[in-house]
Design a protein around this motif. Structure first.
Motif, short mmCIF file in Angstrom:
data_model
loop_
_atom_site.label_atom_id
_atom_site.label_comp_id
_atom_site.label_asym_id
_atom_site.label_seq_id
_atom_site.Cartn_x
_atom_site.Cartn_y
_atom_site.Cartn_z
N SER A 70 0.91 -1.27 0.00
CA SER A 70 0.07 0.01 0.03
C SER A 70 0.95 1.23 0.01
O SER A 70 2.13 1.08 0.25
N GLN A 71 0.39 2.57 -0.35
CA GLN A 71 0.77 3.55 -0.39
C GLN A 71 1.44 4.12 1.06
O GLN A 71 2.67 4.41 1.32
N ILE A 72 0.63 3.60 2.03
CA ILE A 72 0.96 3.95 3.53
C ILE A 72 2.19 3.20 3.85
O ILE A 72 3.03 3.52 4.75
N ALA A 73 2.10 1.81 3.42
CA ALA A 73 3.60 1.06 3.88
C ALA A 73 4.63 1.77 3.13
O ALA A 73 5.68 1.80 3.83
N ALA A 140 12.13 -3.13 13.48
CA ALA A 140 11.40 -2.33 12.53
C ALA A 140 10.10 -3.24 12.04
O ALA A 140 8.84 -2.46 11.75
N LEU A 141 10.12 -4.45 11.94
CA LEU A 141 8.77 -5.05 11.63
C LEU A 141 7.95 -4.99 12.47
O LEU A 141 6.58 -4.67 12.48
N VAL A 142 8.16 -5.06 13.99
CA VAL A 142 7.21 -5.17 15.25
C VAL A 142 6.67 -3.48 15.03
O VAL A 142 5.42 -3.39 15.12
N GLU A 143 7.53 -2.50 14.98
CA GLU A 143 7.14 -1.10 14.90
C GLU A 143 6.00 -1.18 13.64
O GLU A 143 5.10 -0.36 13.96
N SER A 144 6.42 -1.43 12.45
CA SER A 144 5.51 -1.53 11.34
C SER A 144 4.03 -2.01 11.65
O SER A 144 2.99 -1.30 11.06
N ALA A 146 2.73 -3.14 14.88
CA ALA A 146 2.33 -2.85 16.03
C ALA A 146 1.90 -1.34 16.26
O ALA A 146 1.04 -0.94 16.91
N VAL A 147 3.03 -0.70 15.88
CA VAL A 147 2.77 0.78 16.18
C VAL A 147 2.18 1.57 15.02
O VAL A 147 1.41 2.56 15.29
N ASP A 148 2.67 1.33 13.82
CA ASP A 148 2.20 2.06 12.42
C ASP A 148 0.91 1.52 11.84
O ASP A 148 0.47 2.12 10.90
N GLY A 149 0.41 0.43 12.19
CA GLY A 149 -0.72 -0.28 11.66
C GLY A 149 -0.58 -0.63 10.29
O GLY A 149 -1.72 -1.23 9.76
N LEU A 150 0.60 -1.39 9.92
CA LEU A 150 0.70 -1.93 8.70
C LEU A 150 0.36 -3.58 8.82
O LEU A 150 0.41 -3.99 9.99
N THR A 151 -0.21 -4.13 7.83
CA THR A 151 -0.16 -5.58 8.04
C THR A 151 0.81 -6.42 7.83
O THR A 151 2.01 -5.71 7.62
#
Length: 189
Positions: A70-73, A140-144, A146-151
């Motif tokens: 996605s664009q947000i990712a 970076a995976l956990v942040e993406s 759990a924090v940033d809401g990416l799948t």
């Protein structure tokens, strides 16, 4: 000439189309501001980095591939790189000069708004600090996710790993982070 597809899927034209860029910017500036505020606690730096993310978007929009996420990712990946670059530059400046310099002036309303955002993201910053013991790609995976809401799939794509590997790393990392966050807040400072 404005290309409507530039904000719906294809970002390759936003670097040359001010209208498409403005639509993209307005759609994502709050999310980027929150992303940055979760990672820095200085309002001047947060404002500068948010602006730098969108400058980087203009320069790298041709590299966006909708089939990869996605664009947000993609945007959060750009933001992560901008923040990492700034941290490297800041570390270098500290080694060379012993202090940061060159901050632009913000008016009182800008500072108040950014301070409110930073305060609102304090719990997320605590989580980010708890992640600091993890390896960089795992963090970076956990942040993406759990924090940033990416799948998990979007985060895996943004970080260049397979979704299966991402799920395994995420499961292991969550156990570590839960254990760290279970400790009193004062021990994480």
């Amino acid at each position: 000439m404005h290309d409507p597809g530039a904000v719906e899927g294809d970002l390759s034209g936003i670097g040359a189309d001010p209208v498409a860029f403005e639509i993209f910017y307005r759609r994502h500036v709050e999310a980027v501001g929150r992303f940055v505020a979760r990672r820095v606690d200085d309002p001047h730096l947060a404002a500068d980095l948010t602006a730098d993310v969108f400058l980087a978007v203009i320069e790298s929009s041709a590299g966006y591939r909708p089939d990869r996420g996605s664009q947000i990712a993609w945007l959060f990946g750009v933001a992560r790189n901008v923040i990492a670059d700034e941290r490297r530059r800041a570390a270098q400046r500290l080694r060379v000069t012993g202090r940061l310099a060159g901050r632009r002036d913000l008016d009182a309303d800008d500072i108040a708004r950014i301070e409110e955002r930073i305060d609102a993201e304090s719990a997320a910053r605590r989580t980010c600090r708890a992640l600091s013991g993890l390896p960089e790609h795992t963090r970076a995976l956990v942040e993406s996710v759990a924090v940033d809401g990416l799948t998990v799939a979007e985060a895996a794509t943004a970080l260049g790993m397979s979704p299966v590997a991402a799920r395994v790393r995420l499961h292991r990392a969550r156990r570590v982070v839960r254990a760290v966050l279970a400790r009193p807040a004062a021990t994480l400072a």
